[in-house]
Design a protein around this motif. Structure first.
Motif, PDB file in Angstrom:
ATOM      1  N   ARG A 119       0.839  -1.208   0.000  1.00 53.94           N
ATOM      2  CA  ARG A 119       0.000   0.000   0.000  1.00 53.94           C
ATOM      3  C   ARG A 119       0.868   1.249   0.000  1.00 53.94           C
ATOM      4  O   ARG A 119       0.583   2.222  -0.702  1.00 53.94           O
ATOM      5  CB  ARG A 119      -0.953  -0.013   1.194  1.00 53.94           C
ATOM      6  CG  ARG A 119      -2.066  -1.023   1.000  1.00 53.94           C
ATOM      7  CD  ARG A 119      -3.149  -1.069   2.054  1.00 53.94           C
ATOM      8  NE  ARG A 119      -3.255   0.024   2.980  1.00 53.94           N
ATOM      9  CZ  ARG A 119      -3.364  -0.133   4.297  1.00 53.94           C
ATOM     10  NH1 ARG A 119      -3.362  -1.336   4.836  1.00 53.94           N
ATOM     11  NH2 ARG A 119      -3.506   0.917   5.077  1.00 53.94           N
ATOM     12  N   GLU A 169       2.379   1.880  -3.433  1.00 55.06           N
ATOM     13  CA  GLU A 169       1.399   2.470  -4.350  1.00 55.06           C
ATOM     14  C   GLU A 169       1.315   3.981  -4.158  1.00 55.06           C
ATOM     15  O   GLU A 169       1.249   4.739  -5.129  1.00 55.06           O
ATOM     16  CB  GLU A 169       0.025   1.850  -4.129  1.00 55.06           C
ATOM     17  CG  GLU A 169      -0.133   0.459  -4.661  1.00 55.06           C
ATOM     18  CD  GLU A 169      -1.509  -0.121  -4.368  1.00 55.06           C
ATOM     19  OE1 GLU A 169      -2.452   0.649  -4.086  1.00 55.06           O
ATOM     20  OE2 GLU A 169      -1.632  -1.351  -4.422  1.00 55.06           O
ATOM     21  N   ASN A 203       4.783   5.517  -5.385  1.00 48.93           N
ATOM     22  CA  ASN A 203       4.927   5.429  -6.836  1.00 48.93           C
ATOM     23  C   ASN A 203       3.943   6.337  -7.564  1.00 48.93           C
ATOM     24  O   ASN A 203       4.234   6.827  -8.644  1.00 48.93           O
ATOM     25  CB  ASN A 203       4.780   3.992  -7.314  1.00 48.93           C
ATOM     26  CG  ASN A 203       5.983   3.150  -6.967  1.00 48.93           C
ATOM     27  OD1 ASN A 203       7.023   3.658  -6.568  1.00 48.93           O
ATOM     28  ND2 ASN A 203       5.840   1.844  -7.100  1.00 48.93           N
ATOM     29  N   GLY A 204       2.790   6.576  -6.936  1.00 51.89           N
ATOM     30  CA  GLY A 204       1.802   7.474  -7.512  1.00 51.89           C
ATOM     31  C   GLY A 204       2.082   8.935  -7.204  1.00 51.89           C
ATOM     32  O   GLY A 204       1.354   9.813  -7.647  1.00 51.89           O
TER      33      GLY A 204
END
Length: 88
Positions: A16, A19, A22-23
């Motif tokens: 999580r 994510e 990386n976003g």
């Protein structure tokens, strides 16, 4: 079984956090930091979690340096960039 559940919890939290990072969802960096800090030292993903924590710290320093630079505070900007280079 408890070991497996603990490992699974660490890996899910790590995934999580990855994510979020990386976003580049900077508004959720505090959540990612909390998730990464909860990874146990004995976890398979512990070293990776530490790497992401260091990356977030450096990213935050660079973003703050840009703001300082744009405001004309070059000394602060340079200090923050140097800090980003030394994050360990």
């Amino acid at each position: 079984m408890e070991e497996y559940e603990a490992a699974q919890k660490d890996e899910n939290g790590f995934a999580r956090a990855v994510e979020i990072v990386n976003g580049r969802v900077t508004s959720r960096y505090p959540e990612a930091i909390a998730l990464l800090q909860r990874v146990a030292k004995t976890s398979r993903v512990y070293m990776d979690a530490q790497t992401y924590l260091h990356w977030i710290a450096a990213d935050q320093d660079v973003r703050a340096a840009k703001i300082a630079y744009d405001a004309g505070d070059w000394d602060r900007a340079l200090h923050l960039l140097n800090s980003a280079l030394k994050v360990t």
